[in-house]
Design an enzyme around this catalytic site. Structure first.
Site, PDB file in Angstrom:
ATOM      1  N   SER A   1       0.448  -1.207   0.321  1.00 41.43           N
ATOM      2  CA  SER A   1      -0.266   0.355  -0.175  1.00 41.43           C
ATOM      3  C   SER A   1       1.077   1.909  -0.354  1.00 41.43           C
ATOM      4  O   SER A   1       1.924   1.652  -1.173  1.00 41.43           O
ATOM      5  CB  SER A   1      -1.030   0.117   0.904  1.00 41.43           C
ATOM      6  OG  SER A   1      -1.880   0.858   1.157  1.00 41.43           O
TER       7      SER A   1
ATOM      8  N   ASP B   1      -1.663   1.360  -3.533  1.00 46.78           N
ATOM      9  CA  ASP B   1      -2.490   0.068  -4.251  1.00 46.78           C
ATOM     10  C   ASP B   1      -3.878   1.152  -4.153  1.00 46.78           C
ATOM     11  O   ASP B   1      -4.644   0.046  -4.716  1.00 46.78           O
ATOM     12  CB  ASP B   1      -2.121  -1.092  -3.514  1.00 46.78           C
ATOM     13  CG  ASP B   1      -2.836  -1.472  -2.024  1.00 46.78           C
ATOM     14  OD1 ASP B   1      -2.961   0.369  -2.228  1.00 46.78           O
ATOM     15  OD2 ASP B   1      -3.445  -1.781  -1.336  1.00 46.78           O
TER      16      ASP B   1
ATOM     17  N   GLU C   1     -12.922   5.963   6.371  1.00 49.58           N
ATOM     18  CA  GLU C   1     -11.679   6.138   7.430  1.00 49.58           C
ATOM     19  C   GLU C   1     -11.193   7.968   6.782  1.00 49.58           C
ATOM     20  O   GLU C   1     -11.420   8.087   5.794  1.00 49.58           O
ATOM     21  CB  GLU C   1     -10.202   5.312   7.570  1.00 49.58           C
ATOM     22  CG  GLU C   1     -11.139   3.679   7.820  1.00 49.58           C
ATOM     23  CD  GLU C   1      -9.805   3.483   8.245  1.00 49.58           C
ATOM     24  OE1 GLU C   1      -9.253   2.486   8.994  1.00 49.58           O
ATOM     25  OE2 GLU C   1      -9.227   2.368   7.194  1.00 49.58           O
TER      26      GLU C   1
ATOM     27  N   ASN D   1      -8.302   9.030   6.552  1.00 50.35           N
ATOM     28  CA  ASN D   1      -7.627   8.689   5.895  1.00 50.35           C
ATOM     29  C   ASN D   1      -7.948   8.390   3.871  1.00 50.35           C
ATOM     30  O   ASN D   1      -7.134   8.625   3.585  1.00 50.35           O
ATOM     31  CB  ASN D   1      -6.303   7.607   6.261  1.00 50.35           C
ATOM     32  CG  ASN D   1      -7.175   6.246   5.764  1.00 50.35           C
ATOM     33  OD1 ASN D   1      -7.757   6.088   5.352  1.00 50.35           O
ATOM     34  ND2 ASN D   1      -6.181   5.342   7.066  1.00 50.35           N
TER      35      ASN D   1
ATOM     36  N   PRO E   1      -1.754   1.224  18.981  1.00 47.16           N
ATOM     37  CA  PRO E   1      -0.287   0.470  18.566  1.00 47.16           C
ATOM     38  C   PRO E   1      -1.012  -0.091  16.939  1.00 47.16           C
ATOM     39  O   PRO E   1      -2.080  -0.055  16.837  1.00 47.16           O
ATOM     40  CB  PRO E   1      -0.023  -0.949  19.117  1.00 47.16           C
ATOM     41  CG  PRO E   1      -1.771  -1.181  19.551  1.00 47.16           C
ATOM     42  CD  PRO E   1      -2.827   0.290  19.447  1.00 47.16           C
TER      43      PRO E   1
ATOM     44  N   GLY F   1      -0.992  -1.235  13.659  1.00 49.18           N
ATOM     45  CA  GLY F   1      -1.353  -2.255  13.475  1.00 49.18           C
ATOM     46  C   GLY F   1      -0.457  -2.353  12.029  1.00 49.18           C
ATOM     47  O   GLY F   1      -0.168  -4.024  11.196  1.00 49.18           O
ATOM     48  N   THR F   2       0.754  -1.681  11.457  1.00 54.69           N
ATOM     49  CA  THR F   2       1.087  -2.072  10.248  1.00 54.69           C
ATOM     50  C   THR F   2       2.378  -1.057  10.246  1.00 54.69           C
ATOM     51  O   THR F   2       3.212  -1.507   9.681  1.00 54.69           O
ATOM     52  CB  THR F   2       0.811  -0.717   9.454  1.00 54.69           C
ATOM     53  OG1 THR F   2       0.971   0.153   9.529  1.00 54.69           O
ATOM     54  CG2 THR F   2      -0.755  -1.387   8.447  1.00 54.69           C
TER      55      THR F   2
ATOM     56  N   ARG G   1       0.209   4.975  17.708  1.00 54.84           N
ATOM     57  CA  ARG G   1       0.205   6.245  17.296  1.00 54.84           C
ATOM     58  C   ARG G   1      -0.646   6.912  18.130  1.00 54.84           C
ATOM     59  O   ARG G   1      -1.088   6.770  18.571  1.00 54.84           O
ATOM     60  CB  ARG G   1      -0.592   6.398  15.820  1.00 54.84           C
ATOM     61  CG  ARG G   1      -0.216   5.449  14.734  1.00 54.84           C
ATOM     62  CD  ARG G   1      -0.233   5.370  13.206  1.00 54.84           C
ATOM     63  NE  ARG G   1      -0.693   4.809  11.987  1.00 54.84           N
ATOM     64  CZ  ARG G   1       0.556   4.208  12.035  1.00 54.84           C
ATOM     65  NH1 ARG G   1       1.410   5.888  11.825  1.00 54.84           N
ATOM     66  NH2 ARG G   1       1.334   3.320  10.425  1.00 54.84           N
TER      67      ARG G   1
END
Ligand code: 16G
Ligand code: MG
Length: 553
Positions: free
Chosen positions: A66, A279, A372, A374, A498, A500-501, A506
């Site tokens: 991504s 992506d 989201e 984002n 936390p 996930g990626t 964060r």
């Protein structure tokens, strides 16, 4: 039927497991491309079992990382109807990926077969695609070996955007009812639906799209060919030949996090722009206002635009019993949530971060709009809503037009997953229909100022987020400290989770002014770094706080 251990052993030997612990996280496995070989092999095995569990339906495997840098890569599995892998199978994925010996691997496989009561005699079909990352080709080969080790059939679809693979997977499993199962079929379906909405309406000025130097750039160029005069689009940052440029100072994440324009643009007031991610499952829009100030139109703005348009159409079309709902995460701007609840009067549901959570919550509505902040998101229409749009007869012209637009939207909007290209056309179709400029769209509500930061800690898994990521239950006492700081700011809100990626936690902060949002973020980051395991050089901007919560430096 039993597993062919010799065959598995022979192929597994080509993909030895490294001394790394892998986790199937928010968006599948994601890490450096050069440590993923054995993981891909294990995902191939799992995809076969998943397909057999679904009596041979096609499972998709997408190789991508991504918005991450070009050296990263990853993989995620797609369910037959195009959704993300069922969460209950994520644990299996993690177990198989961490098996270091053939015995451990076979034990893991046998456990899944037993628990899921899988009939090994069933056929298995897997399709695979990848984004433009250099490591992609070798990773596809490793996954192919995994599929072969269990006797499954795999078809390599080459380079695709993530949502295109989701689309094709669903087409294949619905005998084409969802569309033609090819990349061309995807462009045709979207272009036809777009034309049904915009034909005959005045055109908007060109849209400049930042392709993040990834797969979305050529895909958008191909899509644009199908739209010829109906959409004027200029693709910028389309250099997919130079791997290192992928997502470099460009793309939706760069623009959203930095709240600034990407490289490659000479931004002038009035220019309409958008950024895809690596992506192409994510998009944000942006422009410069008359003073030349950069302005972002993020996922929250896309969601409100879509929800209000669809609500209007449903009303005009007089389709009864259609409930419209919106799904957001903690990252949604407080102003967006207030606008949706108070002005649009649409119910809002909050879920944890990650598309799969939002997707499932959106399925509860007839029209479920989920985004989201984002820029990940889409609009889901329930089978009942689609049926109602097709069976209601309009008696007036306005009613007929509204119904036709609703029908076209159900074809235009990707029903499998958030899709930057489909979302781009949806936004353009709405703006054309409403004859709205970016600044008019932006004026629906004003965002509260926000800041997104990250802190590197020794163990991010010590941070446990609860209540749809809005609070931490662990580490003990941290949430109280965050609450104490938030209360000091007008419209202050902050939460920590936390990632996930990435190996970080964060920090999000929101307040009435940018200076306050920045300060709140800097304080929370400082507290985490100093008292909850910060590692590496202490970033200069982080604030120091004494035991009573007063900022001392
Ligand atoms: C992944 C998720 C996205 C989420 C992001 C959070 C998908 C397709 N993508 O990119 O939804 O916003 O992770 O990242 O599910 P983080 O956990 O690093 O903050
Ligand atoms: Mg993406």
């Amino acid at each position: 039927m039993t597993l062919d251990k010799a065959k598995i052993n022979g192929l597994f030997a080509k993909h030895p497991k490294l001394d790394v612990t892998y986790t199937y996280g928010t968006a599948g496995f994601r890490t450096k491309g050069d440590v993923l070989d054995s993981v891909m092999f294990s995902v191939g095995l799992l995809a076969v079992l998943r397909s057999k569990k679904h009596a041979g339906k096609v499972i998709g495997a997408m190789v991508t990382a991504s918005h991450n840098p070009a050296v990263d890569n990853g993989v995620k599995l797609v369910e037959p109807m195009g959704e993300m892998l069922a969460q209950s199978w994520e644990t299996y994925a993690t177990v198989l990926a961490n098996a270091a010996t053939t015995d451990a691997l076979v034990a893991g496989l046998e456990d899944i077969v037993k628990k899921e009561q899988i009939d090994l005699a069933q056929p298995a079909n897997v399709i695979i695609a990848r984004d433009t990352r250099p490591s992609g080709t070798a990773l596809v080969a490793a996954l192919t070996d995994g599929v072969s080790a269990l006797g499954g059939k795999i078809t390599d679809k080459g380079l695709l955007t993530t949502p295109q693979l989701h689309y094709i997977t669903r087409c294949l499993n619905t005998n084409g009812a969802y569309g033609e199962p090819t990349e061309e079929g995807y462009y045709k379906k979207l272009a036809d639906a777009f034309k049904r909405i915009v034909t005959g309406k005045p055109k908007l000025s060109p849209l400049y799209v930042d392709g993040a130097n990834g797969i979305g750039a050529p895909a958008l160029q191909k899509l644009a060919k199908h739209l010829s005069s109906d959409l004027s689009v200029n693709v910028v940052n389309d250099d997919t030949a130079t791997a290192s440029k992928l997502n470099l100072k460009s793309g939706a994440d760069f623009v959203k996090v930095g709240q600034k324009k990407p490289d490659g643009f000479d931004l002038k007031p009035g220019m309409r722009c958008a950024s895809l991610d690596g992506d192409a499952d994510r998009i944000v829009f942006w422009y410069a206002n008359q003073e030349g100030t950069f302005k972002l139109l993020d996922g929250d703005k896309i969601a409100t635009l879509a929800a209000s348009f669809i609500m209007e159409l449903v009303k005009e079309a007089k389709v009864p019993n259609i409930n419209v709902g919106l799904v957001q995460t903690a990252y949604a701007n407080g102003s967006a949530t207030a606008y949706v609840k108070d002005t649009l009067q649409v119910p809002v549901v909050f879920t944890a971060t990650g598309v799969k959570h939002l997707h499932h919550a959106a399925e509860e509505f007839d029209v479920g709009v989920y985004f989201e902040a984002n820029g990940h998101g889409t609009v889901l229409f329930s089978p009942a809503a689609i049926k109602a749009f097709h069976t209601t007869d309009g008696s007036t012209d306005a009613q007929k037009r509204a119904l036709e637009t609703l029908r076209a939207l159900t074809d235009l909007i990707n029903q499998t997953v958030g899709d930057a290209l489909s979302d781009l056309l949806m936004v353009e179709a709405i703006l054309v229909s409403k004859n709205k400029s970016f600044s008019e769209w932006d004026s629906d509500y004003s965002d509260l100022a926000s800041r997104l930061e990250k802190v590197t800690v020794s163990n991010r898994l010590e941070f446990v987020a609860v209540k749809a990521d809005t609070e931490l239950s662990k580490p003990e006492g941290l949430q109280a400290k965050i609450n104490q700081q938030m209360a000091k700011f007008k419209h202050g809100r902050s939460f920590v989770r936390p990632s996930g990626t990435e190996d970080v936690v964060r920090v999000y902060a929101e307040a009435a002014t940018q200076a306050d949002a920045d300060l709140l973020a800097a304080i929370v980051c400082g507290i985490i770094f100093d008292h909850h395991g910060g590692v590496g050089t202490r970033p200069a901007g982080f604030k120091k706080v004494d035991k009573d919560g007063n900022v001392v430096a």
